[in-house]
Design an enzyme around this catalytic site. Structure first.
Site, PDB file in Angstrom:
ATOM      1  N   HIS A 116      -1.322  -4.401  -6.674  1.00 12.57           N
ATOM      2  CA  HIS A 116      -1.915  -5.731  -6.440  1.00 12.57           C
ATOM      3  C   HIS A 116      -3.422  -5.300  -6.199  1.00 12.57           C
ATOM      4  O   HIS A 116      -4.062  -5.493  -5.238  1.00 12.57           O
ATOM      5  CB  HIS A 116      -1.519  -5.870  -4.794  1.00 12.57           C
ATOM      6  CG  HIS A 116      -0.153  -6.429  -4.778  1.00 12.57           C
ATOM      7  ND1 HIS A 116       0.000  -7.755  -4.810  1.00 12.57           N
ATOM      8  CD2 HIS A 116       1.067  -5.993  -4.447  1.00 12.57           C
ATOM      9  CE1 HIS A 116       1.265  -8.198  -4.699  1.00 12.57           C
ATOM     10  NE2 HIS A 116       2.190  -7.075  -4.545  1.00 12.57           N
ATOM     11  N   ASP A 137       3.369  -1.774  -1.874  1.00 10.74           N
ATOM     12  CA  ASP A 137       4.445  -2.555  -2.296  1.00 10.74           C
ATOM     13  C   ASP A 137       4.373  -3.006  -3.749  1.00 10.74           C
ATOM     14  O   ASP A 137       3.250  -3.080  -4.331  1.00 10.74           O
ATOM     15  CB  ASP A 137       4.360  -3.921  -1.446  1.00 10.74           C
ATOM     16  CG  ASP A 137       3.415  -4.704  -1.514  1.00 10.74           C
ATOM     17  OD1 ASP A 137       2.135  -4.160  -1.632  1.00 10.74           O
ATOM     18  OD2 ASP A 137       3.294  -6.160  -1.555  1.00 10.74           O
ATOM     19  N   GLU A 138       5.690  -3.236  -4.424  1.00  6.55           N
ATOM     20  CA  GLU A 138       5.710  -4.113  -5.473  1.00  6.55           C
ATOM     21  C   GLU A 138       4.813  -3.373  -6.648  1.00  6.55           C
ATOM     22  O   GLU A 138       4.313  -4.085  -7.508  1.00  6.55           O
ATOM     23  CB  GLU A 138       5.177  -5.659  -5.347  1.00  6.55           C
ATOM     24  CG  GLU A 138       6.007  -6.220  -4.364  1.00  6.55           C
ATOM     25  CD  GLU A 138       5.913  -7.643  -4.436  1.00  6.55           C
ATOM     26  OE1 GLU A 138       6.727  -8.640  -4.756  1.00  6.55           O
ATOM     27  OE2 GLU A 138       4.667  -8.189  -4.054  1.00  6.55           O
ATOM     28  N   ASN A 139       5.241  -2.151  -6.866  1.00  3.16           N
ATOM     29  CA  ASN A 139       4.694  -1.631  -8.194  1.00  3.16           C
ATOM     30  C   ASN A 139       5.982  -1.067  -8.656  1.00  3.16           C
ATOM     31  O   ASN A 139       6.445  -0.147  -8.464  1.00  3.16           O
ATOM     32  CB  ASN A 139       3.670  -0.432  -7.798  1.00  3.16           C
ATOM     33  CG  ASN A 139       3.410   0.513  -9.155  1.00  3.16           C
ATOM     34  OD1 ASN A 139       3.636  -0.154 -10.301  1.00  3.16           O
ATOM     35  ND2 ASN A 139       3.435   1.828  -8.968  1.00  3.16           N
TER      36      ASN A 139
END
Ligand code: ACM
Length: 699
Positions: A265, A328-330
């Protein structure tokens, strides 16, 4: 003998003085307090109303606490107690005796930045006056929010003077961390928006603003050490504005935890400082909402030098002891594709057992530990999304669970404090009842007492892909109040219909505080309607629509960018339709009456019929408006769907009235037709369909 044993067993398992199980008298209070004993009397707030605060001995800390309490009384409570009289001379008394109508007293200044600080209070209203007492000034701030809810608003309108019911309240929160995340990265949220939402948080006793300040689409705080971060991002908060928000929040008993999401992000950061990138690309600030899976290069020392510089600056700017690093979300795809990063992983034992594949978690844990070192050096404790939990994570890191409730259990079993956000994603347009039924610490988790105490609370999350500064209030309120109650009130407080009843009382009160969750969608509708005459039928349609749920709005053939205006009917539609929910209750009442008390059936028929006819007739009224405005045209089929569904329900109602059955073939055909109407239009769906279906489905 057996009878005697049975009697003995009963005596042993029941309290000696069994209390009658009357339902708790929640009246207008939200969140429900620990205890409230209501009396018969009333206190009339007269125009000569006075108030006074008794302060412990004067120190700089008491002066600040005192002034926060005074500001809350004057700005947040008095306008409701004395409508129309605000701004006149302060009626604060300084007498050494408690002679005022409202007497506030606290033991010591509360330490806002200590999680678990005492927020308890007692509030007593008698016909003689109001007494608010608390061990800390934070307790007074909570009690003032309760006091603000007490006036009889009907009387208020008629008499322009408030009547307070006699009551004795004793109250304290169930969880110490009750948050709201505001995403200012996807759509920038100006200071005024943040402040009015802080007022809403105060009113519902939330105490943590989680400020999501950076993401692929922008870095929203002025950095003096790395100025390009905010320069490339367009809109951002100056450091002076940040300090202003923190101060404003503190005066309402609210902490501000900043989030700088790393290593994923981060396209906006990489647009400013390309040396951070894993694949040596140059980026521009991201314009899309699609998950990018772009992450920092965790192998370069320059990455940590930059983070050290920035976090040094930001940890000084934000006084809270907690610092959120996202995480988050890697998915690691950029890392796997980089020869440099793979070589680093090989050298440092971060490959899976096959000796070839990257162990993404091992590399991210390495990154987290480096970041943790930096954040710790600056005296802060990290908070991260549940992806960061894993072997090697120190147990003081707070885990915020967004992927499921299990994340909380896993965290506390590993010894880490935890926050629940899964189930509190208010951006996903689910019902208040859905959020209300989500508990950070449900029954029967099998956790030890020590593990249970690690569950700090939870946070509602206002991700802002589909909320700009105009409509964001309507995506937060009033549903977030249901989360606030879940986090403040006892676990046993879970009567959803009663919550909805009180939510309906609270919602207009939140507007008088300055929130625009009702006004802003109304204004957007007016803009779309174009004329006063067109407004009524357009509102009738909009009121029974809801935006599609969960993440569906990303996948409906309409491509959004950060520049797409949020000015369509979907943006004016309520996240949860009150009209649909109320209609559903009416259907339930009708169906229940039909089996239990057929004679009472007629009580519900006229109301249902009127509502259905309104929807049936609305199509002809609204179609010209829908056809004329290019922004509305896509919704034309939806209005026709509403008409079709209402017609099917009216047919069914006519048979019910005559007590005639629907033939199985006719019923199957009607249900098939109804199901065909479920297709979303313009990223909205008809919220009344499930209720109409229940009516048609009834045997
Ligand atoms: C998240 O929603 N990615 C924390």
């Amino acid at each position: 003998m057996r009878f005697f044993l049975l009697l003995l067993a009963c005596l042993l398992t029941r309290p000696v003085f069994a209390l009658p199980t009357v339902p708790p008298d929640t009246r207008m209070l939200l969140p429900v307090p620990t205890r409230a004993n209501w009396g018969q009397g009333r206190f009339l707030v007269k125009t000569d109303f006075t108030w006074q605060v008794f302060t412990p001995q004067q120190t700089p800390a008491t002066l600040a606490a005192d002034s926060a309490v005074a500001e809350a009384v004057e700005r947040l409570v008095l306008p409701v107690l004395l409508p129309g009289k605000v701004g006149s001379a302060s009626r604060r008394r300084t007498s050494p005796l408690p002679t005022a109508a409202l007497v506030l007293q606290y033991g010591r200044p509360g330490n806002l930045l200590t999680v678990g600080e005492d927020e308890s209070y007692t509030l007593r209203v008698t016909p003689m006056g109001v007494a608010l007492n608390a061990p800390t000034h934070l307790g007074l701030l909570r009690g003032l929010a309760t006091l603000r809810q007490l006036p009889d608003t009907e009387r208020l309108r008629q008499k322009r003077a408030a009547l307070l019911p006699e009551v004795d309240v004793a109250d304290a929160p169930r969880f110490p961390w009750r948050g709201l995340l505001i995403d200012a990265a996807r759509h920038f949220m100006p200071v005024g928006v943040v402040k009015r939402n802080l007022d809403g948080m105060w009113a519902t006793k939330l105490n943590v603003l989680h400020w999501h300040l950076s993401d692929d689409q922008g870095f929203r705080v002025e950095s003096r050490t790395l100025p390009r971060l905010s320069q490339v991002s367009g809109q951002f908060y100056s450091q002076r504005q940040v300090r202003d928000v923190i101060r404003y929040a503190a005066r309402r008993g609210i902490r501000v935890v900043p989030e700088f999401d790393v290593p994923g992000h981060t396209i906006a950061w990489q647009a400013a400082y390309p040396e951070l990138s894993s694949n040596d690309s140059t980026y521009t600030v991201y314009q899309s909402w699609r998950l990018a899976n772009v992450a920092f290069d965790p192998t370069k020392e320059t990455t940590y030098t930059l983070l050290d510089t920035l976090f040094g600056e930001m940890t000084r700017l934000f006084p809270d002891p907690y610092f959120h690093i996202g995480g988050d979300e890697n998915d690691g795809r950029q890392w796997r594709r980089s020869a440099r990063i793979m070589a680093f992983a090989r050298t440092n034992g971060m490959l899976k057992a096959d000796g070839k594949t990257l162990d993404k978690h091992a590399l991210q844990t390495y990154f987290n530990r480096r970041v943790l070192g930096i954040v710790t050096k600056y005296g802060k404790t990290i908070v991260g999304w549940d992806e960061i939990l894993g072997p090697g994570l120190p147990t003081n890191a707070v885990i915020q669970s967004w992927r499921g409730k299990k994340g909380v259990l896993d965290a506390v079993k590993a010894g880490n404090p935890a926050l629940l956000s899964s189930g509190y994603y208010i951006d996903l347009n689910q019902s208040a009842a859905f959020h209300y039924a989500t508990d950070p610490l449900p029954d029967a988790t099998g956790l030890t007492l020590a593990q249970q105490q690690l569950v700090l609370g939870g946070e509602a999350t206002m991700w802002a892909e589909f909320a700009d500064s105009v409509i964001v209030d309507s995506r937060i309120w009033p549903r977030t109040a249901a989360v606030a109650e879940r986090l403040w009130s006892a676990a046993t407080v879970r009567d959803a219909p009663d919550m909805y009843r009180r939510l309906a009382l609270l919602s207009p009160q939140l507007e008088t505080l300055g929130l625009q969750h009702r006004r802003a969608p109304e204004q957007l509708l007016r803009q779309l309607a174009g004329s006063a005459a067109a407004m009524l039928p357009l509102r009738t349609l909009a009121q029974v629509l809801e935006p599609v749920k969960e993440y569906k709005r990303h996948f409906q053939g309409f491509t959004y960018t950060t520049q797409t205006p949020l000015n369509r009917l979907v943006d004016a539609a309520p996240a949860e339709s009150d009209v649909a929910r109320t209609f559903g209750q009416l259907v339930d009442s009708l169906l229940a009456a039909r089996t239990a008390a057929p004679a009472t059936l007629r009580r519900y028929l006229p109301q249902l019929r009127t509502q259905l006819q309104l929807w049936q007739n609305n199509d002809a009224l609204v179609q010209p408006t829908l056809q004329q405005n290019p922004l509305l045209k896509e919704y034309a089929p939806l209005s026709t769907h509403l008409k079709t569904a209402a017609t099917l329900a009216l047919d069914r109602l006519a048979l019910l009235e005559k007590n005639q059955p629907l033939t199985p073939a006719a019923q199957a055909a009607a249900l098939k037709q109804l199901d065909a109407l479920k297709v979303p239009v313009g990223q909205t769906e008809l919220a009344v369909l499930p209720h109409l279906r229940r009516l048609v489905e009834a045997k």
